[in-house]
Write a protein that holds these residues in place. Structure first.
Motif, mmCIF file in Angstrom:
data_model
loop_
_atom_site.group_PDB
_atom_site.id
_atom_site.type_symbol
_atom_site.label_atom_id
_atom_site.label_comp_id
_atom_site.label_asym_id
_atom_site.label_seq_id
_atom_site.Cartn_x
_atom_site.Cartn_y
_atom_site.Cartn_z
ATOM 1 N N GLY A 82 34.768 55.419 59.971
ATOM 2 C CA GLY A 82 35.776 55.532 61.014
ATOM 3 C C GLY A 82 35.556 54.566 62.166
ATOM 4 N N LEU A 83 36.382 54.744 63.174
ATOM 5 C CA LEU A 83 36.380 53.911 64.369
ATOM 6 C C LEU A 83 35.783 54.708 65.528
ATOM 7 C CD1 LEU A 83 37.461 51.286 65.848
ATOM 8 C CD2 LEU A 83 39.493 52.643 66.374
ATOM 9 N N ILE A 84 34.817 54.116 66.236
ATOM 10 C CA ILE A 84 34.204 54.768 67.386
ATOM 11 C C ILE A 84 35.202 54.735 68.557
ATOM 12 C CG2 ILE A 84 32.328 54.679 69.072
ATOM 13 C CD1 ILE A 84 31.350 55.541 66.394
ATOM 14 N N LEU A 85 35.598 55.930 69.008
ATOM 15 C CA LEU A 85 36.505 56.009 70.148
ATOM 16 C C LEU A 85 35.765 56.058 71.481
ATOM 17 C CD1 LEU A 85 39.224 58.578 68.962
ATOM 18 C CD2 LEU A 85 39.356 56.070 69.018
ATOM 19 N N LYS A 86 34.616 56.776 71.519
ATOM 20 C CA LYS A 86 33.949 56.970 72.812
ATOM 21 C C LYS A 86 32.461 57.218 72.587
ATOM 22 C CE LYS A 86 36.168 59.379 75.785
ATOM 23 N NZ LYS A 86 36.779 60.531 76.513
ATOM 24 N N ARG A 87 31.678 56.666 73.502
ATOM 25 C CA ARG A 87 30.245 56.993 73.565
ATOM 26 C C ARG A 87 30.053 57.961 74.727
ATOM 27 N NH1 ARG A 87 26.525 52.561 75.857
ATOM 28 N NH2 ARG A 87 26.846 53.798 77.731
ATOM 29 N N GLN A 88 29.453 59.109 74.455
ATOM 30 C CA GLN A 88 29.418 60.183 75.444
ATOM 31 C C GLN A 88 28.005 60.495 75.937
ATOM 32 O OE1 GLN A 88 31.490 63.333 73.370
ATOM 33 N NE2 GLN A 88 33.480 62.627 74.101
ATOM 34 N N PHE A 89 27.176 59.485 76.111
ATOM 35 C CA PHE A 89 25.837 59.693 76.677
ATOM 36 C C PHE A 89 25.440 58.456 77.465
ATOM 37 C CE2 PHE A 89 25.083 57.493 72.700
ATOM 38 C CZ PHE A 89 24.084 56.593 73.006
ATOM 39 N N THR A 90 24.430 58.622 78.302
ATOM 40 C CA THR A 90 23.882 57.517 79.096
ATOM 41 C C THR A 90 22.610 57.027 78.424
ATOM 42 O OG1 THR A 90 24.761 58.483 81.124
ATOM 43 C CG2 THR A 90 23.027 56.830 81.365
ATOM 44 N N GLU A 91 22.538 55.740 78.200
ATOM 45 C CA GLU A 91 21.369 55.182 77.532
ATOM 46 C C GLU A 91 20.107 55.446 78.354
ATOM 47 O OE1 GLU A 91 23.074 51.332 75.123
ATOM 48 O OE2 GLU A 91 22.861 51.167 77.296
ATOM 49 N N GLY A 92 19.046 55.881 77.662
ATOM 50 C CA GLY A 92 17.783 56.166 78.331
ATOM 51 C C GLY A 92 17.698 57.545 78.948
ATOM 52 N N ALA A 93 18.741 58.358 78.808
ATOM 53 C CA ALA A 93 18.748 59.693 79.415
ATOM 54 C C ALA A 93 18.218 60.721 78.426
ATOM 55 C CB ALA A 93 20.156 60.063 79.857
ATOM 56 N N SER A 195 22.182 52.146 72.795
ATOM 57 C CA SER A 195 23.182 52.288 71.740
ATOM 58 C C SER A 195 23.375 50.947 71.040
ATOM 59 C CB SER A 195 24.510 52.762 72.331
ATOM 60 O OG SER A 195 25.517 52.803 71.341
ATOM 61 N N ASN A 196 23.444 50.999 69.709
ATOM 62 C CA ASN A 196 23.628 49.774 68.927
ATOM 63 C C ASN A 196 25.095 49.462 68.667
ATOM 64 O OD1 ASN A 196 20.832 49.242 68.590
ATOM 65 N ND2 ASN A 196 20.733 50.778 66.975
ATOM 66 N N VAL A 197 25.999 50.358 69.073
ATOM 67 C CA VAL A 197 27.430 50.118 68.893
ATOM 68 C C VAL A 197 28.150 50.460 70.188
ATOM 69 C CG1 VAL A 197 27.393 50.535 66.404
ATOM 70 C CG2 VAL A 197 27.801 52.437 67.965
ATOM 71 N N THR A 198 29.339 49.940 70.317
ATOM 72 C CA THR A 198 30.182 50.236 71.476
ATOM 73 C C THR A 198 31.504 50.814 70.992
ATOM 74 O OG1 THR A 198 31.089 47.988 71.463
ATOM 75 C CG2 THR A 198 29.134 48.374 72.819
ATOM 76 N N GLU A 199 32.335 51.214 71.938
ATOM 77 C CA GLU A 199 33.654 51.716 71.575
ATOM 78 C C GLU A 199 34.431 50.644 70.822
ATOM 79 O OE1 GLU A 199 32.261 51.915 74.438
ATOM 80 O OE2 GLU A 199 32.296 53.978 75.180
ATOM 81 N N GLY A 200 35.146 51.076 69.774
ATOM 82 C CA GLY A 200 35.940 50.147 68.971
ATOM 83 C C GLY A 200 35.216 49.638 67.745
ATOM 84 N N ALA A 201 33.949 49.970 67.590
ATOM 85 C CA ALA A 201 33.195 49.509 66.428
ATOM 86 C C ALA A 201 33.563 50.333 65.205
ATOM 87 C CB ALA A 201 31.705 49.592 66.705
ATOM 88 N N ILE A 202 33.607 49.679 64.045
ATOM 89 C CA ILE A 202 33.850 50.356 62.779
ATOM 90 C C ILE A 202 32.501 50.708 62.170
ATOM 91 C CG2 ILE A 202 34.811 50.149 60.465
ATOM 92 C CD1 ILE A 202 36.922 50.287 62.598
ATOM 93 N N VAL A 203 32.330 51.978 61.834
ATOM 94 C CA VAL A 203 31.067 52.444 61.254
ATOM 95 C C VAL A 203 31.347 53.014 59.882
ATOM 96 C CG1 VAL A 203 29.988 52.881 63.488
ATOM 97 C CG2 VAL A 203 31.303 54.699 62.376
ATOM 98 N N THR A 204 30.269 53.029 59.066
ATOM 99 C CA THR A 204 30.386 53.582 57.721
ATOM 100 C C THR A 204 29.367 54.705 57.557
ATOM 101 O OG1 THR A 204 28.830 51.931 56.863
ATOM 102 C CG2 THR A 204 31.178 51.397 56.759
ATOM 103 N N ALA A 205 29.651 55.579 56.620
ATOM 104 C CA ALA A 205 28.786 56.740 56.421
ATOM 105 C C ALA A 205 27.410 56.302 55.942
ATOM 106 C CB ALA A 205 29.433 57.691 55.408
ATOM 107 N N TYR A 206 26.372 56.837 56.614
ATOM 108 C CA TYR A 206 24.972 56.609 56.252
ATOM 109 C C TYR A 206 24.609 55.118 56.227
ATOM 110 C CZ TYR A 206 25.896 61.360 54.699
ATOM 111 O OH TYR A 206 26.285 62.674 54.635
ATOM 112 N N GLN A 207 25.141 54.375 57.183
ATOM 113 C CA GLN A 207 24.851 52.950 57.262
ATOM 114 C C GLN A 207 23.376 52.716 57.587
ATOM 115 O OE1 GLN A 207 27.595 51.838 60.368
ATOM 116 N NE2 GLN A 207 26.045 52.118 61.972
#
Length: 405
Positions: A82-93, A195-207
């Motif tokens: 699917g397509l990443i719509l939102k990242r909901q955490f702060t890096e390093g937190a 985070s290694n991805v940002t919003e809008g990135a296409i990801v695959t299952a168990y990549q």
């Protein structure tokens, strides 16, 4: 010939006369100054400082280098495409278990769920009519009002509808699970990295590439490699120690400062690294303030046991010969320096732990060793550690103060 003989006689007479003359002068000098009698030179006595060797109770430890490792670690990977719509955490937190980290576009998965639920409803709607037909044919078959084939077809249709309902139920369940997977949550509590991805990135299952990594840092592991020889020696020492709380481990930071909390020895690995001949010893260390981070270089002091009758001597009292063998000088019963060959175990602070070579009660020379040799007469005084540690600046200041007085 007679002339040569006369010359030789003249020289002999002169030599005898000169001898008598010198002897007479020496006797006259002794009579005039009897205190000038020759006296034997007195032997030089060297001043030394000594410490009396005694036994004491010592806790034996082994200091080994090690690396920190997270107590638990989870790599976050998507379970659906699917397509990443939102990242909901702060890096390093810090994140908690169950917290939503990423949101994948749920629209296609919601549509699949709706489609499966509709198909399930349609199958359930056909179930009632199909069941009534099968029951009716079964009654008519007893009166031979319908053929056997018609009844078999009605019964088979009922079984088919029931199977369709079960299949669509499974499809609905699968669609519901996939829809839930669009909300990527934290499996454990801990600190999350970048985070290694940002919003809008296409990801695959168990990549292969994780989206992020969560590490639990409190407590934290300290992995220490130790040679198998040292491990066996340490186990033997611990078996004969008879002491409790030998699992305590002290941690030293990279700059040499002591970590405020002690760890606990957890286990030693059962597999030996064939390239280094060592095994991994793991300790668990509390880390409430997250001062220890994964991958840090630390030193671990592992307790081996307790020696009730250990002999410790100052390192400044130990010298080495041309072959590097350690030795020391002691004061014997005749107040003379005596040689003692030593066998050293290890250094503990500014002292050596002695295995053999010196016995309790002997006076070890720690100061005045320069040009001192075995057999020389010495005058021993107790060693004052405080005065020996006095800095040059303090000594010069005391001299200036005395001069001012």
């Amino acid at each position: 010939m007679q002339k040569c003989f006369k010359i030789q006689m003249i020289f002999l007479i002169l030599f005898i006369w000169a001898g008598f003359t010198l002897t007479g002068c020496d006797q006259i000098t002794r009579r005039l100054d009897p205190e000038k009698e020759t006296k034997p030179e007195s032997e030089e006595v060297r001043a030394v400082s000594v410490v009396t060797v005694a036994t004491q109770k010592v806790t034996l430890t082994t200091e080994l280098p090690g690396r920190t490792a997270p107590f638990r670690m989870a790599e976050i990977r998507p379970q659906v495409n699917g397509l990443i719509l939102k990242r909901q955490f702060t890096e390093g937190a810090n994140v908690t278990a169950g917290q939503v980290l990423y949101q994948i576009d749920p629209a296609p998965f919601q549509a699949a769920l709706d489609n499966a639920e509709a198909a399930l409803a349609r199958a359930k709607a056909n179930l009632a009519a199909t069941r009534l037909r099968a029951e009716r044919y079964e009654t008519l078959l007893a009166d031979n009002a319908v053929s056997r084939q018609s009844y078999d077809d009605a019964a088979a249709a009922l079984t088919q509808v029931e199977a369709d309902i079960a299949a669509w139920k499974a499809t609905v369940k699968s669609a519901r699970i996939n829809l839930a997977y669009t909300r990527i949550t934290a499996p454990i509590s801990g600190r999350i990295g970048r985070s290694n991805v940002t919003e809008g990135a296409i990801v695959t299952a168990y990549q292969p590439l994780p989206l992020a990594t969560i590490q639990q840092l409190d407590p934290i592991f300290v992995d220490v490699p130790q040679s198998t020889i040292e491990l066996l020696r340490m186990k033997d020492s611990r078996d004969h120690a008879g002491e409790k709380d030998l699992n305590q481990v002290k941690i030293l930071m990279e700059d040499g400062t002591a970590y405020p909390q002690d760890g606990t020895l957890q286990f030693s690995d059962v597999t030996v690294d064939p390239t280094t001949g060592s095994v991994i010893i793991r300790a668990v260390v509390p880390n409430p303030e997250n001062r220890l981070l994964p991958g840090m270089f630390v030193r671990a002091q592992i307790m081996e046991g307790v020696d009730e009758h250990a002999i410790l001597i100052p390192q400044q009292g130990v010298s080495r010969d041309a072959k590097g063998n350690p030795f020391a000088l002691v004061v014997d019963e005749n107040n003379r320096a005596a040689f003692r060959g030593l066998v050293l175990d290890r250094a503990i602070g500014d002292q050596w732990l002695v295995s053999s070579g010196i016995t309790p009660g002997e006076k070890l020379i720690v100061e005045g060793l320069l040009m001192l040799r075995p057999g020389m007469a010495v005058a021993a005084t107790p060693f004052d550690a405080l005065s020996s540690q006095e800095t040059p600046d303090a000594s010069s200041q005391k001299k200036r103060d005395k001069g001012a007085l």
